[in-house]
Design an enzyme around this catalytic site. Sequence first.
Site, PDB file in Angstrom:
ATOM      1  N   SER A  48       0.810  -1.223   0.000  1.00 61.60           N
ATOM      2  CA  SER A  48       0.000   0.000   0.000  1.00 61.60           C
ATOM      3  C   SER A  48       0.840   1.268   0.000  1.00 61.60           C
ATOM      4  CB  SER A  48      -0.886   0.005   1.243  1.00 61.60           C
ATOM      5  OG  SER A  48      -0.049  -0.186   2.366  1.00 61.60           O
ATOM      6  N   THR A 166      -1.687   2.443   4.765  1.00 57.61           N
ATOM      7  CA  THR A 166      -0.841   3.632   4.639  1.00 57.61           C
ATOM      8  C   THR A 166       0.100   3.740   5.822  1.00 57.61           C
ATOM      9  OG1 THR A 166      -2.748   4.786   3.768  1.00 57.61           O
ATOM     10  CG2 THR A 166      -0.953   6.170   4.580  1.00 57.61           C
ATOM     11  N   THR A 184       1.465   6.798   0.710  1.00 60.30           N
ATOM     12  CA  THR A 184       0.562   5.697   0.346  1.00 60.30           C
ATOM     13  C   THR A 184       0.422   5.554  -1.168  1.00 60.30           C
ATOM     14  OG1 THR A 184      -1.650   4.805   0.768  1.00 60.30           O
ATOM     15  CG2 THR A 184      -1.521   7.150   0.316  1.00 60.30           C
ATOM     16  N   ARG A 194      -8.080   9.185  -8.250  1.00 64.02           N
ATOM     17  CA  ARG A 194      -8.602   9.278  -6.874  1.00 64.02           C
ATOM     18  C   ARG A 194      -7.465   9.671  -5.922  1.00 64.02           C
ATOM     19  NH1 ARG A 194      -7.157   6.683  -1.812  1.00 64.02           N
ATOM     20  NH2 ARG A 194      -8.995   6.622  -0.499  1.00 64.02           N
ATOM     21  N   THR A 217      -4.582   6.570   9.009  1.00 67.52           N
ATOM     22  CA  THR A 217      -4.504   5.474   8.051  1.00 67.52           C
ATOM     23  C   THR A 217      -5.920   4.944   7.863  1.00 67.52           C
ATOM     24  OG1 THR A 217      -3.448   3.347   7.560  1.00 67.52           O
ATOM     25  CG2 THR A 217      -4.086   3.733   9.849  1.00 67.52           C
ATOM     26  N   GLY A 218      -6.127   4.219   6.799  1.00 71.02           N
ATOM     27  CA  GLY A 218      -7.460   3.651   6.570  1.00 71.02           C
ATOM     28  C   GLY A 218      -8.153   4.310   5.399  1.00 71.02           C
TER      29      GLY A 218
HETATM   30  N1  GLY Z   1      -5.411   6.434   3.750  1.00 68.79           N
HETATM   31  C1  GLY Z   1      -4.949   6.362   2.455  1.00 68.79           C
HETATM   32  C2  GLY Z   1      -5.954   6.462   1.413  1.00 68.79           C
HETATM   33  O1  GLY Z   1      -7.135   6.258   1.659  1.00 68.79           O
HETATM   34  O2  GLY Z   1      -5.575   6.727   0.295  1.00 68.79           O
END
Ligand code: GLY
Length: 318
Positions: A48, A166, A184, A194, A217-218
């Site tokens: 990731s 991330t 990330t 995106r 993160t997430g």
């Molecule tokens: N937390 C990283 C993302 O959603 O891109």
Amino acid sequence: MKPVVISTWKHGIDANKAAYDILSKGGNSLDAVENGVKVSEDDPTVLSVGYGGLPDADGRVTLDAAIMDWKARVGSVICVENIKNPISLARLILENTEHMVLAGDGAYDYALKNGFKPQNLMTENSLKRYNDWKVSNKKGPEEIHTDDFILKKTKKEINEDGNHDTIGMVAVDKNGHVSASCTTSGMAWKLHGRVGDSPMIGSGLYVDGEVGGAASTGRGEECIRAVGSFLIVEMMRMGLSPKEACRVAVQRVVKLNLLSSKNRDHIFQVGFIALNNKGEHGAYSVRSGFQYAVFENGKNTLYDSEFLIDEEYIIEDL
Ligand code: GLY
């Protein structure tokens, strides 16, 4: 006791080592958080972040990263391709430009002009996973990003599918100066273009030199909605401990998800870490399974975060 470095997930352990090595020799927190997360960017087994990160729906690896220091200096890159260490590109923007954010081709061109070498970031493993996803995806790439992508996941998958891990890092050096970084490849199979929370100052990370810093993160969409890292720093300014401040941000994330989501399932993960300039730290997540790594007093430890969703609580109270 200062210095301290905290970072997200198990891969934070190796990243912390690099950061703490700098801090323990008297180095500053900005160098520490840049070189710390570079370890994850360079590691092809981290799916990731950086090299080996899973691509978007078009098979393109697009990276986001940001860095911020105790003097409110910021550098951020969005959707940059073929640059293995976007965090160092973000640092270069912080140091050498009047800007804060460079995106896409502009970020890439700036990197090449400043000595970065282009590199294919796909590995054999990430290419195979992408091809497998293409074969298994019966609905086409756009739909996979809507409800099904989230709803079909089990709790275990939410944390372990490599889609949301991330690396965010916050460090305080011996002078009490705090810096943070975040890097990330974003959500796997995302729509091309995106952008998540990681490069967004206030969402993916935030630092106030008088208080401390936070990182997330997430599922970035949920963190952006809550401007989570800024919220945590402001809560710490008001006297909350880092863990209490992270919990407030998690509550806000869930509340806004409930308000905005037609599914009302909140089956997603968001985790926050925070560190104040005294060296106190904490974390909190939406769901179970989030881990974070802390290097302090010469010891590097992986902790299980406390979490909100499986607690007994009344949604109306959030
Ligand atoms: N937390 C990283 C993302 O959603 O891109």
